[in-house]
Design an enzyme around this catalytic site. Structure first.
Site, short mmCIF file in Angstrom:
data_model
loop_
_atom_site.label_atom_id
_atom_site.label_comp_id
_atom_site.label_asym_id
_atom_site.label_seq_id
_atom_site.Cartn_x
_atom_site.Cartn_y
_atom_site.Cartn_z
N GLU A 41 0.81 -1.23 0.00
CA GLU A 41 0.00 0.00 0.00
C GLU A 41 0.84 1.27 0.00
OE1 GLU A 41 -3.73 -1.58 2.67
OE2 GLU A 41 -1.93 -0.90 3.73
C1 TNX Z 1 -4.40 -3.86 4.83
S1 TNX Z 1 -3.14 -5.94 3.30
C2 TNX Z 1 -3.11 -3.68 5.28
C3 TNX Z 1 -2.90 -3.13 6.61
C4 TNX Z 1 -4.17 -2.87 7.35
C5 TNX Z 1 -5.17 -3.95 7.02
C6 TNX Z 1 -6.45 -3.85 7.79
C7 TNX Z 1 -1.87 -5.20 3.86
C8 TNX Z 1 -0.61 -5.76 3.51
N1 TNX Z 1 -2.00 -4.09 4.61
O1 TNX Z 1 -2.12 -1.95 6.54
O2 TNX Z 1 -3.89 -2.86 8.71
O3 TNX Z 1 -5.44 -3.92 5.66
O4 TNX Z 1 -7.27 -4.95 7.53
#
Ligand code: TNX
Length: 508
Positions: free
Chosen positions: A308
């Site tokens: 992300e």
């Molecule tokens: C996605 S999927 C994230 C996290 C969040 C989470 C909450 C991923 C690698 N990262 O930063 O905490 O969703 O469900």
């Protein structure tokens, strides 16, 4: 004759047509000190009986014998139980530990006392890497809570603890090369809750405790996004927050302030922060951080995050993850990165990818995952709509997020097959399976229990047991019965599981 309930389902289990073994105050536990102590402790918790242990059998009375018998597959074990004796053999110490925890699941209360049904179990794991991730950045969880989580996970045959140690909301491990990180960036958590961090002795204690339960720690230092906290200590290393529409939307939905440079962030938005990609000081920082984390961590894997990074351009992201993975490889460790990093050119050879897309991939996430395999690496599968333990349950419990097709039922956490997620890869390309517990909304040990249990048991089965479709055991109707039979054991261990109405919970 139905086979006794065991979770995760063993590779082979056969009910034997014989009387059960009775456990009473006279039962002796025979074997090496560690294994008999482990067995005595779990029998005490389950039955209240305080049994004698001995290194060698004497001929009086019935005994449960536990010993290592080298020769089988790594982590494998065998249990042969009948009215006269129970013999648990492990191919190694880990296998013996798993055999003992399977035996704990077999102990049943009857009108005439505690029994273990006559059974023959021959068991070994499907995947070498069976992980649980705990996010200690969004909410800090102290050493004792992590140890309790290790105990719970190890009893379901998980062998990796992935610690998500850093994020926008806080930096949770003290580094002597960069002491400002914990001095300036560890006191916040989501929602204004208190923060915290592990001293190096704390971290070593977690590593030691995990090893005593046959678990390896994989530390994650999330980069180049999820780095707002770094900017509290080293403002010169980070860009200003990128306030996208997605970030604003999250703030509207969950409240809190928009992220601001130099101020602790305690909200739920993701994807607004980035390290400075074109500044050599950034790579000095990365080298210091991973160099020190490597010295503290005996295991082979260092996780660099990479998820992300919406505050970083694609080109810059690729450049960053390539260099960061190279720094880890130069330390003699295997880099792990979330799947977004897969398509970067020049990623270090054999970097392991962690896939967090859905069971049915969307948006080219499977393509990014396959790129790790093309680069000589393997995959860890954490499909979010099945293995994300922070998602809401469908009923009876309100806590949790919902973005990954939530609410997530226990049935959905169970009903997927690892080899079907990413087409074009073999079992040999799958290092393993990991459940993830993000903690934006998970504040206390009870929150951890209720979100993890029982869904964590479904993920344990995907990680350990033979593929779905290979036996009647690897089906949802079988799993829900077997996991329901664990309720009394979990209660006696103090696990505050969610009493999901999908499961027929046994009373005693
Ligand atoms: C996605 S999927 C994230 C996290 C969040 C989470 C909450 C991923 C690698 N990262 O930063 O905490 O969703 O469900």
């Amino acid at each position: 004759m139905s086979v006794p309930p065991v979770v995760p389902a063993p590779a082979s289990i056969t009910a034997v047509d014989a009387a059960p073994f009775r456990i009473d105050g006279e039962t002796a536990l025979v074997g090496g000190p560690d294994a008999t102590a482990e067995l005595a402790a779990i029998i005490r918790v389950r039955t209240g009986l305080d049994l004698q242990t001995a290194e060698a059998a004497d001929d009086a009375g019935d005994a449960i014998e536990v010993r290592v018998e080298p020769g089988g597959a790594a982590e494998s074990y065998r249990i042969v139980a009948d009215a006269a004796s129970i013999i648990v053999t492990g191919a190694d110490d880990a296998g013996l530990f798993y055999g003992i925890h399977t035996l704990a699941q077999l102990i049943t209360a009857t009108g005439e006392g505690w029994v273990v049904p006559a059974v023959d179990i021959d068991d070994a794991p499907r995947f070498a890497y069976r992980g649980v991730m705990l996010d200690v950045a969004r909410h800090f969880h102290p050493v004792g809570t992590v140890q309790a989580f290790i105990d719970r996970a190890a009893s379901l045959k998980f062998n990796v603890l992935h610690l998500h140690l850093t994020d926008d909301q806080g930096w949770r491990v003290h580094l002597t090369s960069r002491p400002l990180l914990t001095a300036a960036a560890s006191s916040s958590s989501v929602g204004g809750d208190p923060g915290g961090f592990y001293t190096q002795d704390d971290y070593r204690e977690i590593v030691r405790y995990a090893a005593s339960r046959h678990m390896t720690v994989v530390p994650e230092i999330d980069m180049p996004g999820h780095t707002h906290a770094v900017g509290l200590a080293y403002p010169e290393l980070v860009e200003d927050p990128v306030l996208s529409e997605q970030v604003r939307q999250t703030v509207r939905e969950f409240g809190g302030e928009l992220p601001q440079a130099g101020r602790p962030y305690d909200g739920l938005a993701v994807g607004f922060s980035s390290l400075r990609i074109h500044d050599e000081a950034t790579y000095d920082f990365v080298a210091d951080v991973f160099g020190e984390v490597a010295r503290l961590t005996p295991g082979p894997y260092l996780h660099l995050g990479g998820d992300e990074a919406l505050g970083t351009s694609r080109e810059d992201f690729d450049l960053f993850v390539s260099r960061a993975s190279g720094i880890i490889a130069d330390l003699g460790r295997t880099p792990v990165a979330w799947h977004e990093a897969g398509s970067a050119k020049n990623l270090a050879d054999s970097t392991v990818g962690q896939y967090w897309g859905f069971v049915s991939p969307t948006d080219g996430m499977d393509e990014q995952a396959r790129a790790f395999v093309a680069n000589g690496g393997q995959l860890i599968l954490s499909p979010a709509d099945a293995t994300y333990l922070d998602m809401k349950y469908p009923s009876g419990h309100e806590r949790g997020l919902a973005w990954a097709k939530g609410p997530t039922s226990v049935e959905r956490a169970y009903s997927w097959e690892p080899s079907d997620v990413i087409t074009g890869i073999d079992d040999a390309d799958i290092l393993g399976v990991e459940a993830a517990l993000w903690t934006e909304l998970v504040r206390t040990p009870d929150d951890i229990d209720v979100m993890a249990f029982p869904r964590i048991a479904a993920v344990a089965e995907a990680a350990w047991s033979p593929p779905t479709g290979t036996s009647d055991l690897r089906t949802w109707p079988s799993f829900r019965e077997r996991v329901g039979a664990l309720g009394p054991l979990w209660s006696s261990l103090g696990i505050r599981f969610h009493p999901s109405d999908e499961i027929p919970w046994a009373a005693s």
